[in-house]
Scaffold this motif. Structure first.
Motif, short mmCIF file in Angstrom:
data_model
loop_
_atom_site.label_atom_id
_atom_site.label_comp_id
_atom_site.label_asym_id
_atom_site.label_seq_id
_atom_site.Cartn_x
_atom_site.Cartn_y
_atom_site.Cartn_z
N GLU A 240 29.40 -54.95 21.17
CA GLU A 240 29.58 -54.47 19.79
C GLU A 240 28.42 -53.59 19.36
O GLU A 240 28.62 -52.51 18.79
CB GLU A 240 29.71 -55.67 18.84
CG GLU A 240 31.03 -56.40 18.93
CD GLU A 240 31.12 -57.53 17.91
OE1 GLU A 240 30.19 -57.66 17.09
OE2 GLU A 240 32.12 -58.27 17.94
N ALA A 241 27.20 -54.05 19.63
CA ALA A 241 26.01 -53.28 19.22
C ALA A 241 25.98 -51.93 19.91
O ALA A 241 25.71 -50.89 19.28
CB ALA A 241 24.75 -54.08 19.53
N ALA A 242 26.26 -51.91 21.21
CA ALA A 242 26.22 -50.65 21.96
C ALA A 242 27.30 -49.69 21.50
O ALA A 242 27.06 -48.48 21.34
CB ALA A 242 26.36 -50.94 23.45
N GLN A 243 28.50 -50.20 21.28
CA GLN A 243 29.60 -49.34 20.83
C GLN A 243 29.33 -48.79 19.42
O GLN A 243 29.59 -47.61 19.14
CB GLN A 243 30.93 -50.11 20.84
CG GLN A 243 31.45 -50.44 22.22
CD GLN A 243 32.09 -49.23 22.90
OE1 GLN A 243 31.92 -48.09 22.48
NE2 GLN A 243 32.82 -49.49 23.98
N ASN A 244 28.81 -49.64 18.54
CA ASN A 244 28.55 -49.19 17.18
C ASN A 244 27.49 -48.10 17.14
O ASN A 244 27.64 -47.09 16.45
CB ASN A 244 28.11 -50.37 16.31
CG ASN A 244 29.25 -51.34 16.04
OD1 ASN A 244 30.41 -51.02 16.27
ND2 ASN A 244 28.92 -52.52 15.57
N LEU A 245 26.40 -48.29 17.89
CA LEU A 245 25.35 -47.29 17.89
C LEU A 245 25.84 -46.00 18.55
O LEU A 245 25.49 -44.90 18.11
CB LEU A 245 24.11 -47.82 18.60
CG LEU A 245 22.90 -46.88 18.58
CD1 LEU A 245 22.51 -46.51 17.14
CD2 LEU A 245 21.72 -47.52 19.29
N ARG A 246 26.61 -46.14 19.61
CA ARG A 246 27.16 -44.94 20.27
C ARG A 246 28.00 -44.13 19.28
O ARG A 246 27.90 -42.90 19.22
CB ARG A 246 28.02 -45.35 21.46
CG ARG A 246 28.61 -44.15 22.21
CD ARG A 246 29.65 -44.56 23.22
NE ARG A 246 30.19 -43.41 23.91
CZ ARG A 246 31.41 -43.34 24.42
NH1 ARG A 246 32.23 -44.38 24.31
NH2 ARG A 246 31.84 -42.24 25.02
N HIS A 247 28.81 -44.82 18.48
CA HIS A 247 29.63 -44.11 17.49
C HIS A 247 28.76 -43.39 16.48
O HIS A 247 29.01 -42.23 16.13
CB HIS A 247 30.56 -45.09 16.79
CG HIS A 247 31.38 -44.44 15.71
ND1 HIS A 247 30.91 -44.27 14.42
CD2 HIS A 247 32.61 -43.89 15.73
CE1 HIS A 247 31.83 -43.66 13.70
NE2 HIS A 247 32.87 -43.42 14.46
N GLU A 248 27.73 -44.07 15.97
CA GLU A 248 26.85 -43.45 14.98
C GLU A 248 26.19 -42.19 15.53
O GLU A 248 26.11 -41.17 14.85
CB GLU A 248 25.77 -44.45 14.55
CG GLU A 248 26.30 -45.67 13.81
CD GLU A 248 26.68 -45.33 12.38
OE1 GLU A 248 25.86 -45.53 11.49
OE2 GLU A 248 27.82 -44.87 12.18
N ILE A 249 25.73 -42.26 16.77
CA ILE A 249 25.06 -41.11 17.38
C ILE A 249 26.03 -39.96 17.59
O ILE A 249 25.69 -38.79 17.36
CB ILE A 249 24.40 -41.53 18.71
CG1 ILE A 249 23.24 -42.50 18.44
CG2 ILE A 249 23.88 -40.32 19.48
CD1 ILE A 249 22.65 -43.12 19.69
N ARG A 250 27.26 -40.29 17.99
CA ARG A 250 28.26 -39.23 18.18
C ARG A 250 28.62 -38.59 16.85
O ARG A 250 28.78 -37.37 16.75
CB ARG A 250 29.51 -39.80 18.84
CG ARG A 250 29.31 -40.21 20.29
CD ARG A 250 30.54 -40.85 20.88
NE ARG A 250 31.62 -39.91 21.05
CZ ARG A 250 32.81 -40.22 21.55
NH1 ARG A 250 33.07 -41.47 21.90
NH2 ARG A 250 33.75 -39.31 21.69
N GLN A 251 28.77 -39.42 15.82
CA GLN A 251 29.20 -38.90 14.53
C GLN A 251 28.10 -38.09 13.85
O GLN A 251 28.36 -37.01 13.30
CB GLN A 251 29.62 -40.05 13.61
CG GLN A 251 30.15 -39.59 12.25
CD GLN A 251 30.49 -40.76 11.36
OE1 GLN A 251 29.66 -41.61 11.08
NE2 GLN A 251 31.73 -40.82 10.90
#
Length: 522
Positions: A240-251
């Motif tokens: 969850e933590a990795a996916q959430n941060l990945r999304h923030e960085i992409r966005q």
């Protein structure tokens, strides 16, 4: 462009909202839809849109429960609630879930577009605010952060004892007492500006999560240290933590990242092992993907390096070469020569024997592929000269295997035809099993799940899910034509545990409902 997903059990509502969004295709993107929360959740997990528009009252899983799950697993997502009931209780619950808007049915298209525009503006404003705040961080804050990161990096390197960890942790306000730990290693692009911005996004993403510690290791690696009480808990939290941060960085930064999750450990003194596991997973994942989140278990029983084999495991050299791709060559060479004892590799003669065996095997594989360019050398003295040092031995092996794998690429249909045919036969025999999965089929043909997914798509032009859906719906069409079974029974017979979902898929792919299809074929 802001991506929008719709969850509503009324088809006419979904159609109306979708049409509004598609008319504004230059500003908004329609990402998908579902008739209830139970079907919406896995689609949201896969698509990760920016905005969820959901009805509050739906069958199977209502919009409030869907929003709770989304808030926990994808906290960045904006939520717009729809309701045909102007009741204070619903509005109150929507507020408690930090809803971005609450709209009453029937939906006014102008009001809907204004709401989406306001959300889009807020997203962009927040992006600017967070990135500006990162650039304006004080010098003292940066110095404090450097010292904190130095301490946490020492834990991963084995440079701090458990006692040190407890004492230093209190100094930095960190609680390091847990039963399970797991390390996530995220690969970033280079550049100081990127680090500053990622630092701000990580601080935002994990502001209220004491169990997630984050820090940089060098200029291109971000570490997430996850703590918990149970192994399954820390694994889930890590993803969850990795996916959430990945999304923030992409966005925010339009930058994709690759994250590796290591194996859980039960002692803080074992953190170097956890970090080593994450590094190995990152190395494996980088051979087959530019971005994404991978766990160490993704590469067990066969690495997903594009070749589907764990080149460090047993098995003949010929089999490994048959299934290797060009990207696998560095790993294959390291595993091949690294498997020998260090004292043996000091011998030039021993290196020569290993190299000759590799070359002869490569030539045999080339002959199978009718590729005459890769042949065993005529001059053993030339090979002996290349074996003068370990470095030159590996270099020559890499050249030959690179040539072999590049030329064998066009023969992939020959290499994988048998496996793909077996996979199709297995799917056709087992499609009625609702638990049938990509992992099960991959195991049947001896590939890792990631590699099987890639090869299956290349060979068939369809994803595994698309092919399985096609097989199941063809079977359903036959049952609808040839039997009087109820729709719910047919759904179970073709592998769908939820009749409502079966009906949804049938209409989506066939164009009519199962009931209408039966009536047309009578």
């Amino acid at each position: 462009m802001m991506r929008i997903f719709i969850a509503d059990d009324e088809e006419i509502i979904r159609d109306g909202i979708r049409n509004c969004i598609e008319k504004e295709a230059d500003r908004f993107l329609f990402a998908g839809e579902a008739p209830d929360g139970e079907l919406a959740l896995p689609m949201l997990m896969e698509m990760k849109p920016d905005v969820l528009i959901t009805d509050i009252r739906m069958p199977f899983m209502d919009g409030l429960e869907l929003a709770r799950l989304v808030r926990r697993t994808m906290p960045w997502m904006r939520i717009v609630f729809l309701s045909g009931h102007d009741e204070f209780e619903y509005a109150q619950k929507a507020v408690s879930l930090q809803a971005d808007a609450y709209l009453l049915k029937p939906i006014d298209s102008v009001k809907l577009m204004c709401t989406l525009e306001e959300i889009d503006v807020r997203i962009k404003q927040e992006q600017q605010q967070y990135l500006s705040a990162a650039q304006n961080a004080s010098r003292s804050d940066r110095e404090s952060e450097v010292l904190r990161e130095h301490f946490l990096n020492a834990l991963l390197s084995g440079g701090a004892t458990a006692a040190d960890a407890a004492e230093q942790g209190r100094k930095w306000g960190l609680s390091l007492a847990a039963r399970q730990y797991i390390v996530c290693l995220m690969r970033l692009g280079s550049g100081g500006q990127t680090i500053t911005q990622v630092r701000a996004l990580a601080a935002r993403a994990f502001a209220d999560q004491e169990e997630v510690l984050w820090f940089f290791r060098g200029s291109e690696r971000l570490i997430l240290l996850i703590q918990g009480e149970r192994e399954d808990e820390v694994r889930e939290r890590a993803y969850e933590a990795a996916q959430n941060l990945r999304h923030e960085i992409r966005q925010f930064l339009n930058l994709d990242t690759l994250t590796a999750i290591g194996m859980p450990v039960a002692r803080i003194s074992a953190l170097p092992e956890a970090y080593r596991s994450a590094k190995e997973t990152l190395w494996s994942a980088s051979a087959c993907a530019e971005g994404g989140v991978f766990g160490s278990t993704d590469f067990e029983g066969g690495a997903a390096h594009g070749g589907g084999f764990d080149f460090t495991a047993g098995g003949s050299l010929a089999d490994k070469l048959r299934h290797a791709s060009y990207e696998d060559v560095p790993q294959l060479v390291e595993a091949y020569f690294g498997g020998a004892a260090e004292e043996d590799m000091q011998s030039m003669l021993y290196r020569y024997y290993l190299l000759m065996d590799l070359l002869v095997t490569a030539a045999r594989i080339a002959a199978e592929l009718d590729s005459a360019e890769v042949v065993p050398p005529d001059d053993p003295q030339a090979v002996l000269k290349r074996a003068a040092t370990l470095e030159s031995t590996k270099e020559y092996a890499s050249e030959v295997l690179g040539q072999l794998t590049r030329r064998s690429f066009r023969h992939q249909s020959i290499r994988y035809g048998g496996e793909i045919q077996r996979a199709k036969e297995f799917i056709r025999a087992q499609y009625s099993d609702s638990s049938l999965s990509l992992h099960m089929v991959a195991a049947e043909v001896g590939f890792s799940p990631n590699h099987f997914s890639t090869v299956f798509s290349q060979e068939t032009g369809q994803t595994f899910v698309e092919y399985l859906t096609q097989v199941r719906l063809e079977a359903a069409k036959n049952l609808l034509r040839q039997s009087d079974s109820k729709m719910s029974d047919i759904a179970f017979m073709v592998g769908y545990g939820e009749p409502h979902y079966f009906s949804y898929l049938f209409k989506k792919h066939i164009g009519v409902t199962p009931r209408d299809y039966r009536m047309q074929t009578v």
